[in-house]
Design a protein around this motif. Structure first.
Motif, PDB file in Angstrom:
ATOM      1  N   ALA A 218       4.839   0.589   0.385  1.00  0.00           N
ATOM      2  CA  ALA A 218       3.675   0.906   0.195  1.00  0.00           C
ATOM      3  C   ALA A 218       3.273   1.492   1.473  1.00  0.00           C
ATOM      4  O   ALA A 218       2.470   2.596   1.063  1.00  0.00           O
ATOM      5  CB  ALA A 218       2.598   0.349  -0.767  1.00  0.00           C
ATOM      6  N   GLN A 220       4.566   2.371   3.227  1.00  0.00           N
ATOM      7  CA  GLN A 220       5.106   3.876   4.143  1.00  0.00           C
ATOM      8  C   GLN A 220       4.478   5.611   3.769  1.00  0.00           C
ATOM      9  O   GLN A 220       4.428   6.265   4.316  1.00  0.00           O
ATOM     10  CB  GLN A 220       6.915   4.187   3.845  1.00  0.00           C
ATOM     11  N   THR A 221       3.887   4.939   3.005  1.00  0.00           N
ATOM     12  CA  THR A 221       2.231   5.739   2.863  1.00  0.00           C
ATOM     13  C   THR A 221       1.843   5.716   3.169  1.00  0.00           C
ATOM     14  O   THR A 221       1.027   7.235   3.068  1.00  0.00           O
ATOM     15  CB  THR A 221       2.488   6.047   0.553  1.00  0.00           C
ATOM     16  N   ILE A 222       1.133   5.209   3.838  1.00  0.00           N
ATOM     17  CA  ILE A 222       0.006   5.384   4.975  1.00  0.00           C
ATOM     18  C   ILE A 222       0.485   6.039   5.605  1.00  0.00           C
ATOM     19  O   ILE A 222       1.729   5.886   6.535  1.00  0.00           O
ATOM     20  CB  ILE A 222      -0.536   3.755   4.887  1.00  0.00           C
ATOM     21  N   PRO A 223      -0.390   7.221   6.069  1.00  0.00           N
ATOM     22  CA  PRO A 223       0.186   8.193   6.982  1.00  0.00           C
ATOM     23  C   PRO A 223      -0.220   7.277   8.664  1.00  0.00           C
ATOM     24  O   PRO A 223      -0.937   6.666   8.536  1.00  0.00           O
ATOM     25  CB  PRO A 223      -1.516   9.089   6.938  1.00  0.00           C
ATOM     26  N   SER A 224       0.857   8.160   9.620  1.00  0.00           N
ATOM     27  CA  SER A 224       0.716   7.306  10.477  1.00  0.00           C
ATOM     28  C   SER A 224      -0.104   7.380  11.142  1.00  0.00           C
ATOM     29  O   SER A 224      -0.888   5.950  11.343  1.00  0.00           O
ATOM     30  CB  SER A 224       1.647   8.223  11.192  1.00  0.00           C
ATOM     31  N   ILE A 225      -0.692   7.994  11.493  1.00  0.00           N
ATOM     32  CA  ILE A 225      -2.232   8.240  12.288  1.00  0.00           C
ATOM     33  C   ILE A 225      -3.008   7.073  12.080  1.00  0.00           C
ATOM     34  O   ILE A 225      -3.907   6.043  12.710  1.00  0.00           O
ATOM     35  CB  ILE A 225      -3.405   9.136  12.254  1.00  0.00           C
ATOM     36  N   ALA A 226      -3.725   6.906  10.156  1.00  0.00           N
ATOM     37  CA  ALA A 226      -4.261   6.162   9.765  1.00  0.00           C
ATOM     38  C   ALA A 226      -4.070   4.562  10.482  1.00  0.00           C
ATOM     39  O   ALA A 226      -4.819   3.781  10.670  1.00  0.00           O
ATOM     40  CB  ALA A 226      -4.096   6.434   8.017  1.00  0.00           C
ATOM     41  N   LEU A 227      -2.819   4.505  10.302  1.00  0.00           N
ATOM     42  CA  LEU A 227      -2.119   2.996   9.975  1.00  0.00           C
ATOM     43  C   LEU A 227      -2.298   2.558  11.820  1.00  0.00           C
ATOM     44  O   LEU A 227      -2.430   1.544  11.726  1.00  0.00           O
ATOM     45  CB  LEU A 227      -0.174   2.292   9.679  1.00  0.00           C
ATOM     46  N   ILE A 230      -5.785   2.030  11.738  1.00  0.00           N
ATOM     47  CA  ILE A 230      -6.285   0.454  10.830  1.00  0.00           C
ATOM     48  C   ILE A 230      -5.837  -0.659  11.500  1.00  0.00           C
ATOM     49  O   ILE A 230      -7.013  -1.806  11.836  1.00  0.00           O
ATOM     50  CB  ILE A 230      -5.841   0.613   9.204  1.00  0.00           C
TER      51      ILE A 230
ATOM     52  N   ALA B 185       2.024  12.789   4.665  1.00  0.00           N
ATOM     53  CA  ALA B 185       1.545  11.786   5.555  1.00  0.00           C
ATOM     54  C   ALA B 185       1.356  13.540   6.730  1.00  0.00           C
ATOM     55  O   ALA B 185       0.865  13.025   7.437  1.00  0.00           O
ATOM     56  CB  ALA B 185       2.579  10.593   5.901  1.00  0.00           C
ATOM     57  N   THR B 188      -1.971  15.293   7.448  1.00  0.00           N
ATOM     58  CA  THR B 188      -2.723  14.736   8.329  1.00  0.00           C
ATOM     59  C   THR B 188      -3.006  15.109   9.884  1.00  0.00           C
ATOM     60  O   THR B 188      -4.441  14.897  10.714  1.00  0.00           O
ATOM     61  CB  THR B 188      -2.969  12.647   8.238  1.00  0.00           C
ATOM     62  N   GLY B 199      -7.401  14.391   7.700  1.00  0.00           N
ATOM     63  CA  GLY B 199      -6.947  13.756   9.073  1.00  0.00           C
ATOM     64  C   GLY B 199      -8.051  13.797  10.214  1.00  0.00           C
ATOM     65  O   GLY B 199      -7.940  12.756  10.836  1.00  0.00           O
ATOM     66  N   GLY B 218      -6.901   6.905   5.718  1.00  0.00           N
ATOM     67  CA  GLY B 218      -6.117   6.276   4.969  1.00  0.00           C
ATOM     68  C   GLY B 218      -6.047   6.718   3.751  1.00  0.00           C
ATOM     69  O   GLY B 218      -4.541   6.824   3.397  1.00  0.00           O
ATOM     70  N   VAL B 221      -5.093   9.372   0.891  1.00  0.00           N
ATOM     71  CA  VAL B 221      -3.778  10.120   1.212  1.00  0.00           C
ATOM     72  C   VAL B 221      -2.940   8.498   0.701  1.00  0.00           C
ATOM     73  O   VAL B 221      -1.843   9.648   0.158  1.00  0.00           O
ATOM     74  CB  VAL B 221      -3.238  10.124   3.225  1.00  0.00           C
ATOM     75  N   ALA B 222      -3.248   7.920   1.061  1.00  0.00           N
ATOM     76  CA  ALA B 222      -1.887   6.949   0.825  1.00  0.00           C
ATOM     77  C   ALA B 222      -1.581   6.382  -0.502  1.00  0.00           C
ATOM     78  O   ALA B 222      -0.942   6.669  -1.206  1.00  0.00           O
ATOM     79  CB  ALA B 222      -1.990   5.657   0.952  1.00  0.00           C
ATOM     80  N   ALA B 225      -0.571  10.357  -2.188  1.00  0.00           N
ATOM     81  CA  ALA B 225       0.855   9.631  -1.960  1.00  0.00           C
ATOM     82  C   ALA B 225       1.435   8.876  -3.693  1.00  0.00           C
ATOM     83  O   ALA B 225       2.212   9.670  -3.814  1.00  0.00           O
ATOM     84  CB  ALA B 225       1.906   8.677  -0.198  1.00  0.00           C
ATOM     85  N   VAL B 226       0.940   8.223  -3.676  1.00  0.00           N
ATOM     86  CA  VAL B 226       1.910   6.903  -4.484  1.00  0.00           C
ATOM     87  C   VAL B 226       1.876   7.703  -5.659  1.00  0.00           C
ATOM     88  O   VAL B 226       2.400   7.868  -6.405  1.00  0.00           O
ATOM     89  CB  VAL B 226       0.870   5.778  -4.433  1.00  0.00           C
TER      90      VAL B 226
END
Lengths: 389, 245
Positions: A218, A220-227, A230, B185, B188, B199, B218, B221-222, B225-226
Motif C-alpha cells: 500500500a 508503494q502506491t502513495i506517490p513519492s511527492i505526497a509521501l 505527508i 504515481a 503527479t 500533483g 496523495g 492518487v493512492a 492506484a489500488v
C-alpha cells in the motif's frame, strides 16, 4: 572470400550515425545563457584536422555497424566513436567560443546526441552478444568512468555550458552530491538492516507475512511527492516534542522526511525478496541440515541465508536504482540532492542546469545497476557451477 | 462472491467518489492538519476535474505505450527481427535505470511546459514494463503448441493472432497493469512542469505548508492506484478463466 552481408540493426545504427554526422547540427552556440542559439554543423564546429578525424572515425564506425562483423570489432568501433565524440565536443566548445568570453555558451546539439545514441546502441548490442563475465563488465564500467573522469580533470570539457553551470556552483554541487548519495545509500542501508530480519520473521510466521506485505504494498502506491510531504508533519512533531531529536538532525522539512520516505519505499523489495528467497530454499537442504543436528540459528546462517542471498541481492539492486532516482524528488521538500539543479533548471528553463542534475543521477543509477547485476550473477550458484564445468 | 476485500474496495470507491463530488463533507476530518484560517480543501481548482485530467493523461500515455510496445515486441520476436531481440532485452534493462524525473525534465526543453512533456515521459516510462512482459509472453510459449499450430498449416499471421497473442495475453496485461500503476504515481511529478494533474494539489500543499492539501492529493492518487490495480487484475482473471474453457 566471405560474402559481405548487411546487419539489419547495424544498418539502422549506421543510418542514425550518418544522419547525425552529416545532416543534424553538432553543437549550439549562444552569445550568452539566455539568447536563442545558432546551430553549427560538425565541420563548422571543429578546427580543420579535428573535423576530418572525427568524421573518419564516425564513418568507420558506421561501416563496421552496417556490415556483419565480429562483435568484438563492433565493440571497439563503438567505443572509438564514442571516445572521439566526447573529445570532439570539448574541442568544439573551445573552438566556437571567442577567447576569454565567459558569457558564450556552447552545448551539444541534436546531431551529437543522435550519434551518441547510435554508438551507445552499437556498444550495448556488441556487449550483449559478447556476454562478458561479470568482472569484465565491471572493468569496462570502471574504464569508461575513468575516461570520463580524465576528460573532466584535464579540462577538455571546460568550455561546455554544462560545466560552466558547474563552475559557478562547485561547492553546492558537491554538497548536493553528498546529500544525494547519503539519502540513496543511507536509506538502503537502513532498509536492509530492518528488512532482512523482517523478511526472516515473515518467512517463519505466515500470518504476519500477508499483513506486513499488504501494508508495504500500500505504501508503494502513495506517490513519492505526497509521501515526502505527508512525513513532514510527524517528523516536525517529533522534532518539537522529543528531547534530543532536533539535535540529531530530525526536522519537519529537509533530509529527515526524505530519508524516511525512501526507507519506507525500500522496505517492500527487501522484505519481499527475502521471503521469496527463503521460500525457494530446497526442502532437501533444510532436512539435511536438521538431520546433522544444526540448530535453527545455525541453519539460518549456514544454509538458508546463503542460498537465498542472490534473490535478496536482487531486491537490494531494485532498491538502490530506484532510490537514486527518487532522491531527486527530495529537493521539493528541501532535502537537497541533485534534484535541486533539476528543479531549478526547470524553473529557469535552463537546460544546462537540468543536465547538471540529471546526468550525474543517470550515471549513478546506471553504474549501480551494472555493479549489482554483476554481483548478483557472481553470487548465483548455478553460474559458478557452469563456469567451473 | 462478495468477500471482505471486495466490500472494502467498493467502500473505498464510494468514499473516493463522495470526496471528489462533495469534498466539503470531509472538511472536519482534514481540519486538524492545517493552521487556523488556512483552506482545508484544495481551492485553486476542482478536485474532480484534476482527477479526470490525471486519469486522462495516464490513459492516453498507457494506450500509446501499449500499442507501441506490443508492436515492437511482435516485431523482434518474428524470425525477421531476431537480430534485434538481444539488444531489446538490454535496452529494457538500461531504460529502467533512468529516473522518471530526469526523463520529465529533459523533455521540457524539447516539448515546452505543460501536458506534453508529461505525456512523453509517461509514454517512455510506460513502454518498458509492457515491452518486457510482452517479450516474456511471446518468447516462452510452449514449443508443442507452436509445433501443432505449424502442423495445422497456419500461416505466420494466423499463428500470431490465434495462438501466440491469446496465449501471451495474460502476461501482456500484467505488464499494462504495472505500467498504469507506475504512471499514476509518476503523473503527479508532471505538475512540477505545470501539467494539470493531482500533483498540483500536492505541490500547492508543499509550497503553502498546507498538509491537508498534500494528504488529499496523495490519498486520491493512492486510492486510484489500488482500485485500478485490483480492477485490472480482476479483469485479467476473468479473461484467463474464459480462455481456459
Amino acid at each position: 572470400m566471405r560474402e559481405l552481408r548487411f546487419d539489419k540493426l547495424g544498418a539502422i545504427i549506421a543510418a542514425l550515425a550518418l544522419g547525425g554526422a552529416l545532416i543534424a547540427p553538432f553543437a549550439t552556440f549562444r552569445a550568452n545563457r539566455i539568447v536563442a542559439g545558432e546551430a553549427k554543423t560538425l565541420v563548422e564546429s571543429l578546427p580543420q584536422p579535428w573535423s576530418a578525424a572525427v568524421l573518419l572515425v564516425i564513418l568507420a564506425g558506421a561501416l563496421a555497424a552496417a556490415m556483419r562483423s565480429p562483435a568484438i570489432l563492433r565493440l571497439v568501433a563503438a567505443f572509438a566513436a564514442l571516445g572521439v565524440l566526447a573529445l570532439g565536443i570539448g574541442v568544439a566548445a573551445s573552438h566556437l567560443a571567442p577567447e576569454g568570453n565567459s558569457y558564450a555558451r556552447v552545448s551539444p546539439a541534436s546531431g551529437f546526441w543522435v550519434m551518441l545514441f547510435a554508438f551507445g546502441l552499437l556498444a550495448a548490442d556488441a556487449l550483449t552478444r559478447l556476454r562478458p563475465a561479470p568482472f569484465v563488465r565491471i572493468i569496462v564500467l570502471v574504464a569508461v568512468l575513468a575516461f570520463i573522469g580524465m576528460l573532466l580533470l584535464s579540462g577538455t570539457w571546460d568550455g561546455l555550458s554544462i560545466l560552466k553551470e558547474y563552475a559557478s556552483r562547485v561547492d553546492t554541487f558537491w554538497a548536493e552530491a553528498r546529500k544525494h548519495v547519503t539519502l540513496a545509500l543511507g536509506s538502503l542501508a537502513a532498509a536492509t538492516v530492518a528488512g532482512i530480519p523482517l523478511g526472516i520473521l515473515c518467512h517463519r510466521v505466515t500470518r504476519l507475512r500477508d499483513g506486513l506485505l499488504g501494508v508495504l504494498n500500500a505504501i508503494q502506491t502513495i506517490p513519492s511527492i505526497a509521501l515526502f510531504g505527508i512525513l513532514i508533519a510527524p517528523l516536525g512533531w517529533i522534532a518539537a516534542n522529543v528531547p534530543g531529536a532536533a539535535t540529531i538532525g530530525i526536522r519537519g522539512i529537509g533530509v529527515a522526511p526524505a530519508f524516511v520516505a525512501l526507507f519506507l519505499y525500500s522496505l517492500l523489495p527487501v522484505v519481499a525478496n527475502t521471503v521469496v528467497g527463503l521460500a525457494g530454499v530446497p526442502r532437501d537442504a533444510n532436512d539435511a541440515a536438521r538431520g546433522i543436528g544444526m540448530t535453527d540459528w545455525q541453519r539460518l546462517v549456514g544454509i538458508e541465508f546463503p542460498l537465498a542471498f542472490p534473490v535478496i541481492l536482487t531486491g537490494i539492486r531494485i532498491v538502490l536504482v530506484q532510490n537514486i532516482g527518487l532522491a531527486t524528488i527530495a529537493a521539493l521538500i528541501g532535502g537537497g540532492g541533485f534534484g535541486v539543479f533539476v528543479f531549478q533548471g526547470v524553473g529557469q528553463t535552463a537546460m544546462d542546469l537540468v543536465l547538471l542534475g540529471a546526468v550525474p543521477t543517470v550515471v549513478m543509477a546506471f553504474a549501480a545497476a551494472i555493479v549489482l547485476d554483476a554481483m548478483i550473477e557472481m553470487a548465483t550458484p548455478n553460474n559458478r557451477q557452469a563456469e567451473a564445468a | 462472491m462478495p468477500n471482505l476485500s471486495t466490500l472494502f474496495r467498493a467502500g473505498a470507491f464510494l468514499v473516493l467518489v463522495a470526496f471528489l463530488l462533495q469534498p466539503q463533507w470531509f472538511e472536519p476530518l482534514l481540519r486538524p492538519l492545517v493552521q487556523e484560517n488556512a483552506p482545508v480543501i484544495y481551492n485553486q481548482g476542482s478536485l474532480l476535474q484534476l482527477t479526470l485530467l490525471h486519469l486522462r493523461t495516464v490513459a492516453v500515455a498507457t494506450a500509446a505505450a501499449s500499442l507501441v510496445a506490443l508492436a515492437l515486441a511482435i516485431l523482434v520476436t518474428r524470425s525477421s527481427g531476431a537480430e534485434f531481440l538481444p539488444l531489446s532485452r538490454s535496452l529494457v534493462n538500461i531504460g529502467q535505470t533512468f529516473p522518471p524525473v530526469a526523463v520529465l525534465a529533459l523533455a521540457v526543453p524539447i516539448f515546452g511546459f505543460g501536458e506534453k512533456p508529461t505525456l512523453i515521459a509517461l509514454f517512455l516510462y510506460g513502454l518498458l514494463p509492457i515491452f518486457e512482459n510482452a517479450l516474456t509472453g511471446l518468447t516462452t510459449l510452449p514449443p508443442s503448441v507452436m509445433e501443432a499450430a505449424r502442423g495445422a498449416g497456419m500461416t505466420g499471421g494466423q499463428r500470431l493472432l490465434k495462438v501466440e497473442l491469446p496465449l501471451a495475453m495474460p502476461v501482456i496485461l500484467a505488464g499494462i497493469r504495472l505500467s498504469v500503476v507506475i504512471s499514476l504515481a509518476t503523473a503527479t511529478i508532471g505538475s512540477t512542469v505545470a501539467a494539470k494533474t493531482l500533483g498540483e494539489v500536492i505541490i500547492a500543499g508543499l509550497q503553502s505548508n498546507n498538509l491537508a492539501f498534500v494528504v488529499q492529493g496523495g490519498l486520491i492518487v493512492a486510492t486510484l492506484a489500488v482500485l485500478l490495480h485490483d480492477g485490472l487484475q480482476a479483469a485479467e482473471r476473468k479473461l484467463a478463466a474464459r480462455m481456459g474453457r
